[in-house]
Design a protein around this motif. Structure first.
Motif, PDB file in Angstrom:
ATOM      1  N   ARG A 629      -5.090  43.940 -66.740  1.00 56.41           N
ATOM      2  CA  ARG A 629      -6.307  44.631 -66.372  1.00 56.41           C
ATOM      3  C   ARG A 629      -7.538  43.814 -66.745  1.00 56.41           C
ATOM      4  O   ARG A 629      -8.545  43.840 -66.049  1.00 56.41           O
ATOM      5  N   GLN A 632      -8.486  41.484 -64.199  1.00 50.36           N
ATOM      6  CA  GLN A 632      -9.090  42.146 -63.043  1.00 50.36           C
ATOM      7  C   GLN A 632     -10.557  42.436 -63.362  1.00 50.36           C
ATOM      8  O   GLN A 632     -10.936  43.562 -63.648  1.00 50.36           O
ATOM      9  N   THR A 633     -11.388  41.395 -63.287  1.00 53.60           N
ATOM     10  CA  THR A 633     -12.757  41.539 -63.772  1.00 53.60           C
ATOM     11  C   THR A 633     -13.674  42.249 -62.802  1.00 53.60           C
ATOM     12  O   THR A 633     -14.702  42.774 -63.185  1.00 53.60           O
ATOM     13  N   GLY A 634     -13.331  42.227 -61.531  1.00 49.90           N
ATOM     14  CA  GLY A 634     -14.228  42.797 -60.551  1.00 49.90           C
ATOM     15  C   GLY A 634     -15.132  41.759 -59.915  1.00 49.90           C
ATOM     16  O   GLY A 634     -15.843  42.062 -58.967  1.00 49.90           O
ATOM     17  N   TYR A 635     -15.117  40.550 -60.398  1.00 49.79           N
ATOM     18  CA  TYR A 635     -15.967  39.507 -59.807  1.00 49.79           C
ATOM     19  C   TYR A 635     -15.214  38.760 -58.727  1.00 49.79           C
ATOM     20  O   TYR A 635     -14.118  38.235 -58.969  1.00 49.79           O
ATOM     21  N   ALA A 636     -15.802  38.697 -57.550  1.00 49.50           N
ATOM     22  CA  ALA A 636     -15.142  38.005 -56.451  1.00 49.50           C
ATOM     23  C   ALA A 636     -14.891  36.553 -56.801  1.00 49.50           C
ATOM     24  O   ALA A 636     -13.878  35.984 -56.424  1.00 49.50           O
ATOM     25  N   TYR A 639     -11.759  36.185 -58.706  1.00 46.32           N
ATOM     26  CA  TYR A 639     -10.597  36.397 -57.831  1.00 46.32           C
ATOM     27  C   TYR A 639     -10.298  35.134 -57.037  1.00 46.32           C
ATOM     28  O   TYR A 639      -9.158  34.694 -56.922  1.00 46.32           O
ATOM     29  N   SER A 642      -8.754  32.548 -59.187  1.00 39.71           N
ATOM     30  CA  SER A 642      -7.341  32.706 -59.495  1.00 39.71           C
ATOM     31  C   SER A 642      -6.490  32.403 -58.271  1.00 39.71           C
ATOM     32  O   SER A 642      -5.373  31.901 -58.387  1.00 39.71           O
TER      33      SER A 642
ATOM     34  N   GLU B 189     -19.378  47.224 -51.888  1.00 41.06           N
ATOM     35  CA  GLU B 189     -18.885  46.152 -52.752  1.00 41.06           C
ATOM     36  C   GLU B 189     -17.477  45.747 -52.317  1.00 41.06           C
ATOM     37  O   GLU B 189     -17.143  44.568 -52.215  1.00 41.06           O
ATOM     38  N   LYS B 193     -16.364  42.065 -51.038  1.00 42.40           N
ATOM     39  CA  LYS B 193     -15.305  41.304 -51.698  1.00 42.40           C
ATOM     40  C   LYS B 193     -14.199  40.956 -50.718  1.00 42.40           C
ATOM     41  O   LYS B 193     -13.685  39.839 -50.687  1.00 42.40           O
ATOM     42  N   GLN B 260      -5.767  40.154 -56.049  1.00 43.11           N
ATOM     43  CA  GLN B 260      -6.762  40.844 -56.862  1.00 43.11           C
ATOM     44  C   GLN B 260      -7.772  41.654 -56.072  1.00 43.11           C
ATOM     45  O   GLN B 260      -8.377  42.578 -56.594  1.00 43.11           O
ATOM     46  N   TRP B 261      -7.914  41.331 -54.810  1.00 38.16           N
ATOM     47  CA  TRP B 261      -8.819  42.130 -53.984  1.00 38.16           C
ATOM     48  C   TRP B 261      -8.275  43.539 -53.763  1.00 38.16           C
ATOM     49  O   TRP B 261      -9.031  44.476 -53.539  1.00 38.16           O
ATOM     50  N   PRO B 263      -6.764  46.228 -55.409  1.00 36.24           N
ATOM     51  CA  PRO B 263      -7.201  47.472 -56.040  1.00 36.24           C
ATOM     52  C   PRO B 263      -8.664  47.790 -55.778  1.00 36.24           C
ATOM     53  O   PRO B 263      -9.012  48.954 -55.502  1.00 36.24           O
ATOM     54  N   ASP B 264      -9.511  46.786 -55.842  1.00 42.65           N
ATOM     55  CA  ASP B 264     -10.944  47.045 -55.648  1.00 42.65           C
ATOM     56  C   ASP B 264     -11.228  47.543 -54.238  1.00 42.65           C
ATOM     57  O   ASP B 264     -11.998  48.480 -54.031  1.00 42.65           O
ATOM     58  N   ARG B 331      -6.394  53.470 -57.181  1.00 44.51           N
ATOM     59  CA  ARG B 331      -6.034  52.172 -57.766  1.00 44.51           C
ATOM     60  C   ARG B 331      -4.549  52.137 -58.087  1.00 44.51           C
ATOM     61  O   ARG B 331      -3.878  51.122 -57.911  1.00 44.51           O
ATOM     62  N   TYR B 335      -1.880  49.385 -56.784  1.00 46.99           N
ATOM     63  CA  TYR B 335      -0.940  48.554 -57.544  1.00 46.99           C
ATOM     64  C   TYR B 335       0.497  48.844 -57.122  1.00 46.99           C
ATOM     65  O   TYR B 335       1.335  47.948 -57.068  1.00 46.99           O
ATOM     66  N   ASP B 510     -10.106  49.921 -63.395  1.00 44.16           N
ATOM     67  CA  ASP B 510     -10.110  48.842 -64.369  1.00 44.16           C
ATOM     68  C   ASP B 510     -11.504  48.757 -64.968  1.00 44.16           C
ATOM     69  O   ASP B 510     -12.493  48.914 -64.268  1.00 44.16           O
ATOM     70  N   PRO B 512     -14.598  47.348 -66.125  1.00 40.56           N
ATOM     71  CA  PRO B 512     -15.841  47.371 -65.371  1.00 40.56           C
ATOM     72  C   PRO B 512     -15.564  46.968 -63.940  1.00 40.56           C
ATOM     73  O   PRO B 512     -15.206  45.835 -63.681  1.00 40.56           O
ATOM     74  N   VAL B 513     -15.674  47.876 -63.050  1.00 36.68           N
ATOM     75  CA  VAL B 513     -15.552  47.482 -61.658  1.00 36.68           C
ATOM     76  C   VAL B 513     -16.847  46.767 -61.342  1.00 36.68           C
ATOM     77  O   VAL B 513     -17.856  47.389 -61.048  1.00 36.68           O
ATOM     78  N   ALA B 514     -16.787  45.510 -61.435  1.00 33.15           N
ATOM     79  CA  ALA B 514     -17.992  44.685 -61.285  1.00 33.15           C
ATOM     80  C   ALA B 514     -19.077  45.231 -62.189  1.00 33.15           C
ATOM     81  O   ALA B 514     -19.971  45.926 -61.739  1.00 33.15           O
TER      82      ALA B 514
END
Lengths: 659, 611
Positions: A629, A632-636, A639, A642, B189, B193, B260-261, B263-264, B331, B335, B510, B512-514
């Protein structure tokens, strides 16, 4: 019809001839109704619930009576056929088809099963009628009748099944009905505990039946009687002995034989009609049925057969001794039942010579013991549910019908000529004196025990009778404080008692002269005449003598002299007998406590080791999940990074593997 | 000078795709020419008709393909063979059900989409559009375009068509992801993404295509396959190209580490779109992957096996483990879909003939179950009060797991259906999920990939934990909130309860979602949620709510400082379209679980890839 059975004929026989092979008879199909009718009635009563409260009990009576009519029709049909064609197997289609095991659901209609069917439905119907009045003030009378019907259906399935597996279904069914009925008043904790005790003890026996079935399947490849009995001839004696012992274990559980007898006394917690029907006349005799039905197996396994006889002998003495000390009228009767079934098992353990007498005694016992239980119920009914015999006395004057019918049962169990018990029990004693396999010591031991048992039986049954109906009044006040006013029971209760009393008087003579033993021959085999170690008249004389001694002793102690209301301390043996000869203590020490420790340590092990491992694994997984988790930072941008890292790593790996 | 020779086009096999794409074009025209009041009806009818038509066309083609094994069309750019038809049929069916989800106006007369996507979230302009009752009917043609791309994707036979199909299916999805009516910033967002990362991997894939072309001098799968058979000096080119191409496809199926895209985007996108993406995109992408691995790269299986094995194992493990710690339903399902991608990969990696049938069956089973699950998510709503007033209102989706507690008691039908889907995800026998898993794992074992099957089974066991956890939550946990909800009377009655911070409602996933945007999301979404509540609070709606079931206010995202009552969650019936779609999905889940053999046989009879 001429009879084998008379005072002077050497009644006892050995050497089996083959039992009759099954033949087809379409009429036998109707046997299914025997099971279906009470089962449907039970289902209706349970499903309709309170809506059926007003008429439910009569439906129960009707279902039981209908079964009896069907049984009667079948019986007449069977009588109309020659003896060698009286065994019928009827199949209702494939039931189990699992790999090597194929089994039809089928019934066997033969003299043995029909004897049971007639006994169960006739006595059962009488007891249904009796219960209508006995349970009148119970709000759950409908449920009671549903259970009774369930019991009748299961019991009939048990005796009609043509395979051990289907028999087992009935076997479990009667166990369930017995459990439900013992615990019928389960708001009383002691009763609920008694029900559980019966259930557990029966379960131990059931394991025996399951093991026996497993061994049969392994040895003979089938579970129906025909396959098993046919396979006995070529089977290994060791395996047969094991099967025999396993079946005996099952019989011990169901029939309250040593060492699984402890539940029967507690089972008296159930309503008295239940005690009469299930725990005296029918269900508890299922073990005897099982042994007799498996006669072929025991014939080829003499060791197992000997153990059967030994168990029967021990139990008949055990029950008799316990019966002498009990003050609770129902528990005394229960001990007596145990002892009488001990006689039957002993007879069954004597081999083919004893099978017919075992069943004969079973039938007569079914009548007179049921009659006495109903009598006990009538006494309780008139005495505000008092069961302590030291609080009875002199009731004969107040409850004339109960008194007379009970007396018939009492004389029958004593084996006084010409009452029913004389024709059946004395024959078992005679058979016990016949040397089996040419070993006279067995004849002396078993014969001696049977004879001794007859004397003790006479003592404790007379004690019970005198304490209740003779002597001075020792009545206690009612539970609400008012004085006791013993009264005769209503007609619905007394009529069944009278019918059973008639049986107690005349059934032995009737069956004997009607050729009951020959009637059973197609099922249990014919046995040759054989001389006992003592002349028959001597045995008969000795039996009557010990019975007389027991009776007189009881008369002096309990009818003539004053009986203390509080039980005296008594001798060591009396105190032990009051405690069921410490069987419960032994069971607790040998089985219950170790079992408790075992479960406790298993529970601990489960918590510490198994749960520990699982929760540990769970914690590790959750930890990893948390780590994921965090990625899974939320930053594109991360992502994408990685993705690139993954891509590079994969490419490098591919090239490395290649290179 | 060579003259242009028009290729001879066999139109027949193209009908399923053409019907959908033509309907999409027509849909655009509908937007332009049909009056607003009729648009939704016309668009819905058109979409359903087109997708049903595509299904019929697939059925008509079926017998022919079964007899001949299929044909290639458009000069070999597309193949219409058994697997392509099965996948096209699956996509069309699932898209048909998705359209029902998309069209359903679950709360009042509002669907799941923003009235004007171009408006700044929370702005006056948006509020105005909402009050005017504007609706975004463009979603129907967008869905149809995406579906068309998805139907082409698994039928491609050359790299360029593959790439174009990928773009055709992706671009509408990027857009659709950003159209959520509620929590609009989160949605935008997600859209952003998805677009960025999608474009990124498209580029990677294009790079791979270039390398493969450089190696083989062809873009045709069959010719590349032939070229791999003759070893040359530029093997590295081939290998790197293949890896790059695979990464592009693995991104689409959501395989680790390219997941990684997922779940968001799944969380942010409007729930009907999430269901559509989760079900249909995966079917299409796996179809393409199947064709690439089985058709183009079998000569390199020894070299690429390590890639696929690694990715499959990672996907199963990470998908399962990460799902364990989720607190948001969407989410969690995301997963779970990642983990399922791993399971399907084991069937793909098997490189066994039975693998094709297994994968095709799994995709159908998984697609139906997933779509159904997301459909149900759309029905479970928060109930709250209008901003600053006591007026009751049904708000956005209640996606926090804690809000689902006790739904089994208040809404047994929904809870039982959701449980069915969860059991299918977990792979419990008598559900479609079990048959699918059994098929792919058997194929993996048959293909010698037993370690993968082993990991798959272990991951399934672990996954059982979080599925069962939800079942426990549904049926055996007291609903969080006030006792007023329990008696099922007071709809919208102010219920006693703690005051909660709005941000709590906006993100549930998760950490902080961004983190930078998260706060803004909540802040932006909140007024919207409150504002939209205004419209639903009309008298008519209030009665509709009353029939919807017991429940009271629940925590709402209001970062504006106003407080709301905490209460129970509610379930809204919508117009019934969602219910129909979910019912069909549930039926499929049961039928494919109880009697899968006819379907397996039918798929098996055509499961041969045309080279």
């Amino acid at each position: 019809m001429h009879t084998l059975m008379s005072l002077t004929t050497p009644a006892v026989v050995t050497a089996v001839e083959d039992v009759v092979a099954p033949v087809a008879w379409d009429g036998a199909r109707h046997a299914a109704w025997l099971v279906v009718v009470p089962l449907v009635s039970a289902a209706v009563l349970l499903l309709l619930g309170r809506r059926a409260d007003r008429w439910g009990h009569w439906l129960g009576v009707l279902a039981s009576a209908a079964s009896f009519v069907v049984a009667l029709v079948l019986f007449l049909g069977l009588l109309g056929q020659p003896a060698e064609q009286r065994v019928h197997d009827v199949s209702f289609g494939t039931w189990v088809d699992a790999g090597a095991l194929t089994l039809d659901a089928g019934l066997r209609v033969d003299p043995l099963s029909l004897t049971f069917v007639l006994l169960v439905t006739f006595v059962g119907t009488l007891i249904h009628v009796y219960s209508v009045a006995y349970m009148e003030h119970d709000v759950d009378r409908r449920r009671f009748f549903a259970y009774l019907n369930l019991f009748v259906a299961a019991m009939l399935l048990l005796v009609l099944a043509d395979s051990y597996l289907l028999l087992f279904v009935g076997w479990e069914g009667v166990g369930l009905a017995s459990y439900l009925l013992i615990g019928f008043w389960n708001h009383n904790t002691a009763y609920a505990v008694a029900a559980k005790k019966a259930f557990v003890a029966n379960r131990v026996g059931d394991v025996g039946l399951i093991v026996a079935m497993g061994l049969m399947f392994a040895a003979f490849g089938g579970l129906d009687f025909a396959t098993v009995h046919a396979g006995v001839a070529g089977a290994d004696t060791g395996v047969l002995t094991l099967i025999g012992l396993a079946l005996l274990l099952a019989a011990c559980g169901k029939s309250a034989q040593f060492p699984l007898q402890s539940w029967l006394g507690d089972a008296m917690a159930g309503p008295t009609p239940v005690s009469a029907l299930i725990h005296a006349a029918t269900m508890v005799t299922a073990g005897v049925y099982l042994i007799v039905r498996s006669g072929e197996v025991y014939a080829a396994a003499p060791t197992a057969q000997l153990v059967v006889a030994v168990v029967g002998a021990i139990t008949l003495l055990f029950g008799a001794i316990v019966g002498c000390a009990k003050d609770d009228i129902k528990k005394a009767l229960a001990a007596s039942t145990m002892s009488q079934i001990g006689y039957m098992v002993l007879a069954a353990g004597l081999g083919p010579i004893g099978y017919a007498f075992a069943i004969f005694h079973l039938v007569t016992h079914g009548f007179f013991k049921a009659g006495m239980f109903l009598g006990a119920g009538s006494v309780m009914h008139g005495m505000d549910d008092q069961v302590d015999m030291r609080r009875f006395g002199g009731l004969g004057r107040y409850m004339k019908i109960t008194y007379v019918t009970f007396m018939a049962g009492w004389l029958a169990i004593l084996g006084v000529f010409p009452f029913a018990g004389f024709w059946s029990k004395d024959k078992i004693i005679e058979a016990a004196f016949v040397p089996v396999d040419g070993e006279p010591w067995r004849a002396w031991v078993f014969g001696g025990i049977a004879l001794l048992g007859a004397g003790i039986t006479a003592f404790y049954m007379s004690r019970l009778f005198f304490l209740t109906f003779e002597g001075q009044k020792r009545w206690s006040a009612k539970r609400d404080g008012s004085a006791q006013h013993p009264h005769e029971s209503p007609l619905l209760m007394t009529v069944p008692m009278v019918v059973l009393a008639v049986g107690s008087v005349g059934l032995g003579w009737f069956l004997s002269s009607a050729g009951f033993v020959e009637w059973l021959e197609p099922s249990v085999g014919h046995a040759e005449h054989h001389e006992p170690v003592l002349p028959v008249p001597v045995i008969v004389g000795a039996t009557l003598a010990v019975v007389l001694v027991g009776l007189v002793l009881a008369w002096r102690m309990y009818a003539v002299s004053t009986v203390p209301v509080a039980p005296p301390r008594g001798t060591v043996l009396t105190r032990a007998a009051r405690q069921d000869l410490y069987q419960d203590v032994v069971n607790d020490a040998a089985l219950v406590d170790p079992g408790r420790y075992l479960t406790r340590s298993l529970v601990y092990g489960d918590k510490a080791v198994v749960d520990g491992a699982v929760t540990g694994l769970g914690k590790v997984t959750v930890g990893v999940g948390d780590a994921v988790r965090r990625v899974q930072t939320g930053y594109a941008r991360s992502y994408a990074a990685s993705t690139v890292v993954g891509l590079v790593v994969l490419t490098v790996v591919v090239l490395a593997v290649r290179g | 000078m060579s003259t242009f020779v028009a290729p001879d086009i066999a139109w027949g096999p193209l009908v399923p795709v053409l019907v959908v794409l033509l309907a999409a074009v027509a849909g655009v025209l509908v937007e332009a020419f049909v009056p607003e009041r009729l648009r939704r009806t016309v668009q819905l009818t058109l979409s359903l008709a087109a997708l049903a038509g595509a299904l019929v066309a697939v059925a008509v083609l079926w017998g022919d393909v079964r007899r001949t094994g299929g044909t290639d069309v458009l000069a070999g750019s597309l193949v219409v063979d058994g697997p392509a038809l099965v996948l096209q049929g699956t996509v069309a069916l699932l898209a048909l059900l998705s359209v029902l989800l998309v069209a359903d106006r679950v709360t009042g007369d509002e669907d799941a989409f923003a009235p004007t996507a171009a408006a700044v979230p929370g702005s006056d302009y948006e509020e105005l559009a909402r009050r005017r009752g504007l609706r975004q009917t463009e979603v129907f043609p967008l869905v149809l375009f995406a579906t068309g791309g998805m139907m082409i994707f698994p039928a491609t036979a050359d790299l360029l068509t593959l790439f174009i199909a990928l773009e055709v299916l992706s671009l509408p999805l990027y857009l659709l992801s950003g159209l959520a009516r509620r929590r609009r910033l989160l949605s935008q967002e997600a859209s952003m993404k998805y677009f960025l990362l999608g474009a990124f991997t498209s580029a990677i894939m294009l790079f791979g295509i270039a390398l493969l072309y450089g190696y083989s001098g062809s873009i045709r799968f069959s010719e590349i396959a032939a070229a791999t058979a003759t070893p040359g000096g530029t093997d590295d080119l081939l290998l790197v190209g293949a890896v790059l191409l695979l990464v592009g496809l693995l991104f689409k199926v959501g395989a680790v580490p390219f997941h990684q895209w997922t779940p968001d985007v799944y969380q942010g996108a409007p729930t009907p779109v999430t269901g559509f993406m989760a079900a249909c995109t995966k079917v299409a992408a796996f179809g393409a992957l199947l064709r690439v691995v089985y058709g183009m790269l079998p000569g390199m299986r020894w070299d690429l096996e390590v890639v696929l094995w690694t990715v499959a194992i990672l996907t199963m493990v990470v998908g399962t483990v990460a799902a364990l710690v989720q607190t948001d339903v969407k989410r969690l399902l995301a997963y779970s879909s990642i983990a399922h991608a791993g399971f399907v990969l084991t069937g793909v990696v098997a490189l066994d003939d039975s693998g094709i049938t297994a994968v095709l069956f799994y995709l159908l089973a998984y697609g139906a179950t997933t779509l159904g699950a997301f459909g149900l998510v759309a029905l479970v709503r928060e109930r709250g009060t209008r901003d600053g007033t006591d007026e009751p209102a049904v708000l956005g989706e209640a996606t926090r797991l804690s809000q689902w507690a006790g739904l089994g008691r208040t809404h047994p039908a929904l809870a039982v259906t959701f449980t069915l889907f969860l059991l299918s995800f977990a792979g419990i026998p008598l559900t479609a999920g079990f048959t699918g898993k059994f098929a792919v794992f058997s194929a993996a074992v048959a293909g010698g990939a037993w370690p993968l099957a082993l990991v798959g089974v272990l991951a399934s066991v672990a996954a059982g934990f979080f599925y069962v956890r939800i079942i426990v939550l549904l049926f055996f946990t007291e609903p969080a909130g006030s006792p007023a909800g329990a008696d099922g009377t007071a709809v919208g009655e102010p219920a006693g309860g703690e005051r909660v911070d709005g941000a709590d409602g906006a993100d549930g996933g998760d950490a902080p979602v961004a983190s930078g945007v998260g706060g803004a999301t909540a802040a932006g979404a909140a007024p919207l949620a409150a504002a939209t509540a205004d419209a639903t609070a009309g008298p008519g709606t209030a009665t509709a709510d009353a029939t919807a079931g017991p429940g009271t206010a629940t925590a709402t995202a209001t970062a504006t400082g106003t407080t709301v009552e905490r209460g129970t969650t509610t379930v809204v019936p919508g117009e019934g379209l969602t219910v129909v779609a979910v019912a069909v999905c549930a039926l499929l889940t049961v039928v494919l679980g109880v009697a899968p053999q006819p379907v397996l046989d039918a798929i098996g009879s055509v499961a041969v890839l045309l080279p």
